[in-house]
Write a protein that holds these residues in place. Structure first.
Motif, PDB file in Angstrom:
ATOM      1  N   LEU A 175      -8.579  -0.781  -3.654  1.00  0.00           N
ATOM      2  CA  LEU A 175      -8.679   0.674  -3.595  1.00  0.00           C
ATOM      3  C   LEU A 175      -7.300   1.281  -3.408  1.00  0.00           C
ATOM      4  CD1 LEU A 175     -10.330   3.369  -3.174  1.00  0.00           C
ATOM      5  CD2 LEU A 175     -10.408   2.761  -0.748  1.00  0.00           C
ATOM      6  N   MET A 176      -6.565   0.768  -2.419  1.00  0.00           N
ATOM      7  CA  MET A 176      -5.234   1.295  -2.124  1.00  0.00           C
ATOM      8  C   MET A 176      -4.302   1.155  -3.321  1.00  0.00           C
ATOM      9  SD  MET A 176      -1.917   0.125  -1.391  1.00  0.00           S
ATOM     10  CE  MET A 176      -2.117  -1.540  -0.756  1.00  0.00           C
ATOM     11  N   GLN A 177      -4.250  -0.041  -3.917  1.00  0.00           N
ATOM     12  CA  GLN A 177      -3.321  -0.267  -5.017  1.00  0.00           C
ATOM     13  C   GLN A 177      -3.680   0.565  -6.245  1.00  0.00           C
ATOM     14  OE1 GLN A 177      -1.740  -4.269  -5.717  1.00  0.00           O
ATOM     15  NE2 GLN A 177      -3.028  -4.999  -4.050  1.00  0.00           N
ATOM     16  N   THR A 178      -4.966   0.698  -6.506  1.00  0.00           N
ATOM     17  CA  THR A 178      -5.395   1.477  -7.667  1.00  0.00           C
ATOM     18  C   THR A 178      -5.112   2.958  -7.471  1.00  0.00           C
ATOM     19  OG1 THR A 178      -7.101  -0.152  -8.167  1.00  0.00           O
ATOM     20  CG2 THR A 178      -7.359   2.019  -9.156  1.00  0.00           C
ATOM     21  N   LEU A 179      -5.381   3.479  -6.263  1.00  0.00           N
ATOM     22  CA  LEU A 179      -5.056   4.877  -5.992  1.00  0.00           C
ATOM     23  C   LEU A 179      -3.559   5.131  -6.106  1.00  0.00           C
ATOM     24  CD1 LEU A 179      -7.349   5.789  -2.945  1.00  0.00           C
ATOM     25  CD2 LEU A 179      -7.640   6.464  -5.343  1.00  0.00           C
ATOM     26  N   ALA A 180      -2.756   4.199  -5.607  1.00  0.00           N
ATOM     27  CA  ALA A 180      -1.303   4.357  -5.692  1.00  0.00           C
ATOM     28  C   ALA A 180      -0.861   4.451  -7.151  1.00  0.00           C
ATOM     29  CB  ALA A 180      -0.611   3.192  -4.995  1.00  0.00           C
ATOM     30  N   GLN A 181      -1.430   3.610  -7.989  1.00  0.00           N
ATOM     31  CA  GLN A 181      -1.112   3.638  -9.415  1.00  0.00           C
ATOM     32  C   GLN A 181      -1.551   4.960 -10.045  1.00  0.00           C
ATOM     33  OE1 GLN A 181      -3.515   1.214 -12.247  1.00  0.00           O
ATOM     34  NE2 GLN A 181      -1.605   0.091 -12.570  1.00  0.00           N
ATOM     35  N   GLU A 182      -2.686   5.463  -9.580  1.00  0.00           N
ATOM     36  CA  GLU A 182      -3.289   6.657 -10.177  1.00  0.00           C
ATOM     37  C   GLU A 182      -2.543   7.942  -9.820  1.00  0.00           C
ATOM     38  OE1 GLU A 182      -7.659   8.538  -9.571  1.00  0.00           O
ATOM     39  OE2 GLU A 182      -7.625   6.439 -10.198  1.00  0.00           O
ATOM     40  N   VAL A 183      -2.021   8.044  -8.592  1.00  0.00           N
ATOM     41  CA  VAL A 183      -1.497   9.339  -8.131  1.00  0.00           C
ATOM     42  C   VAL A 183       0.003   9.343  -7.853  1.00  0.00           C
ATOM     43  CG1 VAL A 183      -3.740   9.916  -7.152  1.00  0.00           C
ATOM     44  CG2 VAL A 183      -1.969   8.928  -5.666  1.00  0.00           C
ATOM     45  N   SER A 184       0.697   8.256  -8.141  1.00  0.00           N
ATOM     46  CA  SER A 184       2.122   8.199  -7.795  1.00  0.00           C
ATOM     47  C   SER A 184       2.932   9.294  -8.486  1.00  0.00           C
ATOM     48  CB  SER A 184       2.698   6.822  -8.135  1.00  0.00           C
ATOM     49  OG  SER A 184       2.590   6.568  -9.526  1.00  0.00           O
ATOM     50  N   GLN A 185       2.533   9.679  -9.687  1.00  0.00           N
ATOM     51  CA  GLN A 185       3.272  10.710 -10.409  1.00  0.00           C
ATOM     52  C   GLN A 185       3.041  12.100  -9.823  1.00  0.00           C
ATOM     53  OE1 GLN A 185       5.555   9.956 -12.777  1.00  0.00           O
ATOM     54  NE2 GLN A 185       5.053   7.868 -12.135  1.00  0.00           N
ATOM     55  N   ARG A 187       3.451  12.769  -6.664  1.00  0.00           N
ATOM     56  CA  ARG A 187       4.208  12.765  -5.408  1.00  0.00           C
ATOM     57  C   ARG A 187       3.295  12.572  -4.205  1.00  0.00           C
ATOM     58  NH1 ARG A 187       8.851  17.358  -5.510  1.00  0.00           N
ATOM     59  NH2 ARG A 187       9.369  16.323  -3.536  1.00  0.00           N
ATOM     60  N   ILE A 188       2.285  11.739  -4.389  1.00  0.00           N
ATOM     61  CA  ILE A 188       1.389  11.349  -3.308  1.00  0.00           C
ATOM     62  C   ILE A 188       1.631   9.871  -3.026  1.00  0.00           C
ATOM     63  CG2 ILE A 188      -1.013  11.038  -2.599  1.00  0.00           C
ATOM     64  CD1 ILE A 188      -1.695  13.405  -4.474  1.00  0.00           C
ATOM     65  N   ARG A 189       1.871   9.559  -1.764  1.00  0.00           N
ATOM     66  CA  ARG A 189       2.174   8.178  -1.377  1.00  0.00           C
ATOM     67  C   ARG A 189       0.926   7.509  -0.809  1.00  0.00           C
ATOM     68  NH1 ARG A 189       7.175  10.390   0.837  1.00  0.00           N
ATOM     69  NH2 ARG A 189       6.461  10.028   2.956  1.00  0.00           N
ATOM     70  N   ILE A 190       0.618   6.340  -1.309  1.00  0.00           N
ATOM     71  CA  ILE A 190      -0.523   5.553  -0.837  1.00  0.00           C
ATOM     72  C   ILE A 190      -0.007   4.203  -0.378  1.00  0.00           C
ATOM     73  CG2 ILE A 190      -2.835   4.716  -1.358  1.00  0.00           C
ATOM     74  CD1 ILE A 190      -2.726   7.610  -2.021  1.00  0.00           C
ATOM     75  N   ASN A 191      -0.315   3.840   0.858  1.00  0.00           N
ATOM     76  CA  ASN A 191       0.100   2.543   1.389  1.00  0.00           C
ATOM     77  C   ASN A 191      -1.053   1.899   2.150  1.00  0.00           C
ATOM     78  OD1 ASN A 191       3.184   2.159   0.964  1.00  0.00           O
ATOM     79  ND2 ASN A 191       2.963   4.288   1.603  1.00  0.00           N
ATOM     80  N   GLY A 192      -0.937   0.614   2.385  1.00  0.00           N
ATOM     81  CA  GLY A 192      -1.935  -0.108   3.159  1.00  0.00           C
ATOM     82  C   GLY A 192      -1.278  -0.954   4.228  1.00  0.00           C
ATOM     83  N   ILE A 193      -1.990  -1.154   5.312  1.00  0.00           N
ATOM     84  CA  ILE A 193      -1.551  -2.038   6.390  1.00  0.00           C
ATOM     85  C   ILE A 193      -2.641  -3.078   6.584  1.00  0.00           C
ATOM     86  CG2 ILE A 193      -0.929  -2.219   8.830  1.00  0.00           C
ATOM     87  CD1 ILE A 193      -0.049   0.709   8.701  1.00  0.00           C
ATOM     88  N   ALA A 194      -2.258  -4.340   6.635  1.00  0.00           N
ATOM     89  CA  ALA A 194      -3.231  -5.427   6.746  1.00  0.00           C
ATOM     90  C   ALA A 194      -2.897  -6.295   7.960  1.00  0.00           C
ATOM     91  CB  ALA A 194      -3.241  -6.270   5.466  1.00  0.00           C
ATOM     92  N   PRO A 195      -3.202  -5.812   9.168  1.00  0.00           N
ATOM     93  CA  PRO A 195      -2.841  -6.564  10.369  1.00  0.00           C
ATOM     94  C   PRO A 195      -3.728  -7.781  10.597  1.00  0.00           C
ATOM     95  CG  PRO A 195      -4.086  -4.622  10.969  1.00  0.00           C
ATOM     96  CD  PRO A 195      -3.863  -4.545   9.488  1.00  0.00           C
ATOM     97  N   GLY A 196      -3.209  -8.715  11.363  1.00  0.00           N
ATOM     98  CA  GLY A 196      -4.026  -9.804  11.873  1.00  0.00           C
ATOM     99  C   GLY A 196      -4.780  -9.324  13.100  1.00  0.00           C
ATOM    100  N   ALA A 197      -5.277 -10.260  13.894  1.00  0.00           N
ATOM    101  CA  ALA A 197      -6.067  -9.904  15.073  1.00  0.00           C
ATOM    102  C   ALA A 197      -5.211  -9.121  16.067  1.00  0.00           C
ATOM    103  CB  ALA A 197      -6.628 -11.147  15.734  1.00  0.00           C
ATOM    104  N   ILE A 198      -5.740  -7.991  16.499  1.00  0.00           N
ATOM    105  CA  ILE A 198      -5.086  -7.130  17.485  1.00  0.00           C
ATOM    106  C   ILE A 198      -5.987  -7.077  18.721  1.00  0.00           C
ATOM    107  CG2 ILE A 198      -4.151  -4.822  17.916  1.00  0.00           C
ATOM    108  CD1 ILE A 198      -2.702  -6.221  15.663  1.00  0.00           C
ATOM    109  N   ARG A 199      -5.388  -6.990  19.897  1.00  0.00           N
ATOM    110  CA  ARG A 199      -6.178  -6.959  21.125  1.00  0.00           C
ATOM    111  C   ARG A 199      -6.845  -5.580  21.293  1.00  0.00           C
ATOM    112  NH1 ARG A 199      -5.811 -10.417  25.592  1.00  0.00           N
ATOM    113  NH2 ARG A 199      -3.832 -11.211  24.820  1.00  0.00           N
ATOM    114  N   THR A 200      -7.934  -5.396  20.542  1.00  0.00           N
ATOM    115  CA  THR A 200      -8.708  -4.165  20.608  1.00  0.00           C
ATOM    116  C   THR A 200     -10.170  -4.534  20.847  1.00  0.00           C
ATOM    117  OG1 THR A 200      -9.108  -4.132  18.222  1.00  0.00           O
ATOM    118  CG2 THR A 200      -7.140  -2.998  19.012  1.00  0.00           C
ATOM    119  N   ALA A 201     -11.007  -3.500  20.981  1.00  0.00           N
ATOM    120  CA  ALA A 201     -12.422  -3.747  21.322  1.00  0.00           C
ATOM    121  C   ALA A 201     -13.125  -4.614  20.280  1.00  0.00           C
ATOM    122  CB  ALA A 201     -13.135  -2.414  21.466  1.00  0.00           C
TER     123      ALA A 201
END
Length: 207
Positions: A175-185, A187-201
């Motif tokens: 989704l992120m990569q396709t949207l970035a390809q679709e709207v980059s022209q 001037r809309i920036r699309i990025n993703g963050i893919a963290p490992g395990a974080i000490r959250t609930a």
């Protein structure tokens, strides 16, 4: 590096706890007005909004189930009503309902896909429509808008016993990569963050 987000408006979904809560706090500290979305946990979201306001910032907690189209539309409409613009979306909401594939119910499959993937699409679509209408806000940001999709290392790493979660995160990556390809022209920036395990609930049992 000091980053100023003064005059910018950020919306963080799933911000009543965990990564979303920390992201909302950091965006406010950088100067953004922040909308803190929550689903069931109103109290911590509203407490964070009050803390940000007490510290001199701008914030508003809004409840909405981001897997529901009508609630997403209301969430974004209330954001515009409160702050007049939207510059940043952090699409963070996510959950797990774990089981071996042979035991997983269709309801648990649909719930996870609905929040983790469909919810991110609905929020991104709503944000993109706003970005396209408002264009680049000169003197505020060089971009017409920014979207950050919160994913997981399991967008790439298989995870037995979590087929719905892993599938949803693989979808978020595309989704992120396709949207970035679709709207980059635009001037809309699309990025993703893919963290490992974080000490959250969500990872309480593993810590």
């Amino acid at each position: 590096m000091q980053i100023s987000l003064a005059r910018q408006v950020a919306l963080v979904t799933g911000a009543s706890s965990g990564i979303g809560h920390a992201a909302a706090k950091a965006l406010a500290a950088a100067g953004a007005a922040v909308v803190i979305n929550y689903h069931r946990q109103a109290e911590p979201a509203e407490a964070l909004a009050q803390q940000i306001i007490a510290d001199g910032g701008q914030a508003l907690a809004i409840g909405a189930d981001i897997s529901k189209e009508d609630q997403v539309e209301r969430l974004f409409a209330e954001t515009l009503e409160a702050f007049g613009a939207l510059d940043i979306l952090v699409a963070n909401s996510g959950l797990q309902k774990d089981a071996a594939a042979v035991d997983m119910t269709l309801e648990d499959w649909n719930t996870v896909i609905g929040v983790n993937l469909t919810g991110q699409f609905l929020c991104a679509r709503a944000a993109l429509r706003i970005f396209n209408r408002q264009g680049v806000r000169e003197g505020v940001s060089r971009a017409a808008g920014k979207i950050i999709h919160m994913s997981s290392v399991h967008q790439r790493i298989p995870w037995a016993g979590h087929v719905n979660y892993a599938a949803s995160k693989g979808g978020v990556d595309q989704l992120m990569q396709t949207l970035a390809q679709e709207v980059s022209q635009q001037r809309i920036r699309i990025n993703g963050i893919a963290p490992g395990a974080i000490r959250t609930a969500i990872n309480k049992e593993a810590t």
